[in-house]
Design a protein around this motif. Structure first.
Motif, mmCIF file in Angstrom:
data_model
loop_
_atom_site.group_PDB
_atom_site.id
_atom_site.type_symbol
_atom_site.label_atom_id
_atom_site.label_comp_id
_atom_site.label_asym_id
_atom_site.label_seq_id
_atom_site.Cartn_x
_atom_site.Cartn_y
_atom_site.Cartn_z
ATOM 1 N N PHE A 193 0.827 -1.203 0.000
ATOM 2 C CA PHE A 193 0.000 0.000 0.000
ATOM 3 C C PHE A 193 0.866 1.261 0.000
ATOM 4 C CE2 PHE A 193 -2.313 3.307 2.334
ATOM 5 C CZ PHE A 193 -3.393 3.457 1.483
ATOM 6 N N PHE A 194 1.930 1.264 0.781
ATOM 7 C CA PHE A 194 2.833 2.409 0.865
ATOM 8 C C PHE A 194 3.536 2.650 -0.479
ATOM 9 C CE2 PHE A 194 7.023 4.204 1.979
ATOM 10 C CZ PHE A 194 6.588 5.406 2.513
ATOM 11 N N ILE A 195 4.024 1.606 -1.102
ATOM 12 C CA ILE A 195 4.710 1.733 -2.401
ATOM 13 C C ILE A 195 3.733 2.223 -3.473
ATOM 14 C CG2 ILE A 195 5.845 0.434 -4.254
ATOM 15 C CD1 ILE A 195 7.169 -1.242 -2.067
ATOM 16 N N CYS A 196 2.521 1.679 -3.487
ATOM 17 C CA CYS A 196 1.514 2.111 -4.469
ATOM 18 C C CYS A 196 1.130 3.571 -4.250
ATOM 19 C CB CYS A 196 0.282 1.227 -4.388
ATOM 20 S SG CYS A 196 0.550 -0.427 -5.019
ATOM 21 N N SER A 197 1.024 3.998 -3.013
ATOM 22 C CA SER A 197 0.695 5.397 -2.732
ATOM 23 C C SER A 197 1.799 6.331 -3.207
ATOM 24 C CB SER A 197 0.478 5.595 -1.231
ATOM 25 O OG SER A 197 -0.569 4.791 -0.779
ATOM 26 N N ILE A 198 3.041 5.978 -2.947
ATOM 27 C CA ILE A 198 4.169 6.806 -3.397
ATOM 28 C C ILE A 198 4.191 6.871 -4.922
ATOM 29 C CG2 ILE A 198 6.692 6.900 -3.539
ATOM 30 C CD1 ILE A 198 6.751 5.936 -0.654
ATOM 31 N N LEU A 199 4.012 5.737 -5.576
ATOM 32 C CA LEU A 199 4.003 5.732 -7.036
ATOM 33 C C LEU A 199 2.853 6.554 -7.597
ATOM 34 C CD1 LEU A 199 4.989 2.050 -7.829
ATOM 35 C CD2 LEU A 199 6.367 4.099 -8.146
ATOM 36 N N PHE A 200 1.699 6.496 -6.963
ATOM 37 C CA PHE A 200 0.554 7.274 -7.424
ATOM 38 C C PHE A 200 0.825 8.778 -7.290
ATOM 39 C CE2 PHE A 200 -3.557 9.324 -6.643
ATOM 40 C CZ PHE A 200 -4.186 9.010 -7.834
ATOM 41 N N ILE A 201 1.394 9.190 -6.179
ATOM 42 C CA ILE A 201 1.707 10.608 -5.970
ATOM 43 C C ILE A 201 2.758 11.072 -6.964
ATOM 44 C CG2 ILE A 201 2.733 12.243 -4.335
ATOM 45 C CD1 ILE A 201 1.311 10.571 -2.114
ATOM 46 N N LEU A 202 3.793 10.269 -7.187
ATOM 47 C CA LEU A 202 4.812 10.618 -8.175
ATOM 48 C C LEU A 202 4.225 10.735 -9.573
ATOM 49 C CD1 LEU A 202 7.907 8.535 -7.057
ATOM 50 C CD2 LEU A 202 7.670 11.015 -7.059
ATOM 51 N N MET A 203 3.348 9.827 -9.917
ATOM 52 C CA MET A 203 2.713 9.854 -11.231
ATOM 53 C C MET A 203 1.894 11.123 -11.417
ATOM 54 S SD MET A 203 -0.538 8.896 -12.954
ATOM 55 C CE MET A 203 -1.325 8.422 -11.484
ATOM 56 N N LYS A 204 1.209 11.571 -10.381
ATOM 57 C CA LYS A 204 0.412 12.788 -10.466
ATOM 58 C C LYS A 204 1.293 14.016 -10.697
ATOM 59 C CE LYS A 204 -3.943 12.092 -10.098
ATOM 60 N NZ LYS A 204 -4.818 12.474 -11.185
ATOM 61 N N PHE A 205 2.428 14.071 -10.026
ATOM 62 C CA PHE A 205 3.327 15.213 -10.201
ATOM 63 C C PHE A 205 4.033 15.196 -11.543
ATOM 64 C CE2 PHE A 205 3.386 15.473 -5.440
ATOM 65 C CZ PHE A 205 2.750 16.698 -5.385
ATOM 66 N N ILE A 206 4.426 14.028 -12.006
ATOM 67 C CA ILE A 206 5.183 13.928 -13.258
ATOM 68 C C ILE A 206 4.285 14.132 -14.465
ATOM 69 C CG2 ILE A 206 6.496 12.315 -14.715
ATOM 70 C CD1 ILE A 206 7.642 11.143 -12.149
ATOM 71 N N SER A 207 3.040 13.692 -14.394
ATOM 72 C CA SER A 207 2.178 13.706 -15.573
ATOM 73 C C SER A 207 1.457 15.025 -15.809
ATOM 74 C CB SER A 207 1.147 12.587 -15.488
ATOM 75 O OG SER A 207 0.239 12.861 -14.444
ATOM 76 N N THR A 208 1.591 15.996 -14.939
ATOM 77 C CA THR A 208 0.890 17.266 -15.154
ATOM 78 C C THR A 208 1.521 18.027 -16.306
ATOM 79 O OG1 THR A 208 2.267 18.340 -13.502
ATOM 80 C CG2 THR A 208 0.148 17.478 -12.766
ATOM 81 N N LYS A 209 0.689 18.682 -17.088
ATOM 82 C CA LYS A 209 1.169 19.482 -18.209
ATOM 83 C C LYS A 209 1.574 20.851 -17.691
ATOM 84 C CE LYS A 209 -1.543 17.300 -21.777
ATOM 85 N NZ LYS A 209 -2.507 17.468 -22.840
#
Length: 117
Positions: free
Chosen positions: A12-28
């Motif tokens: 759960f912790f790894i998935c949460s970190i990956l989700f947060i990173l994905m949100k920051f990286i994928s913003t235009k």
């Protein structure tokens, strides 16, 4: 705590970190009008003067798809020939060919396969 609970918390912790990173990286960062507009097969969506689509091309592509599917259905029939009953195989093949011939005659009767009408 059991090992199973620790593993679940770690996942759960790894998935949460990956989700947060994905949100920051994928913003235009820059919104460009050309990148934000839809693009469909080379047509400019802002211009209403679209070139007419040829219905003959569409019909020929449908015929190609029909006979392409026919080949994918005939090949397994050939492979099953030695393993099945000869009469059943014969009737299945004849039924399939009759359906194809009826559809081909229907297309010829309605002038669907000719480019010029």
């Amino acid at each position: 705590m059991s090992i199973l609970m620790l593993n679940l918390l770690l996942i759960f912790f790894i998935c949460s970190i990956l989700f947060i990173l994905m949100k920051f990286i994928s913003t235009k960062m820059i919104n460009n009008i050309n990148k934000m507009s839809p693009f469909e097969c080379g047509f400019n969506p802002l211009n209403n003067n679209h070139a007419p689509f040829s219905i003959h091309f569409f019909i020929i592509s449908l015929l190609f798809l029909i006979f392409d599917v026919e080949i994918t259905l005939i090949l397994p029939m050939i492979l099953i020939f030695k393993k099945s009953n000869l009469m059943i195989w014969y009737f299945i093949c004849m039924y399939f060919m009759i359906i194809l011939m009826i559809s081909l005659f229907f297309e010829i009767k309605n002038n669907m396969i000719y480019w010029t009408n």
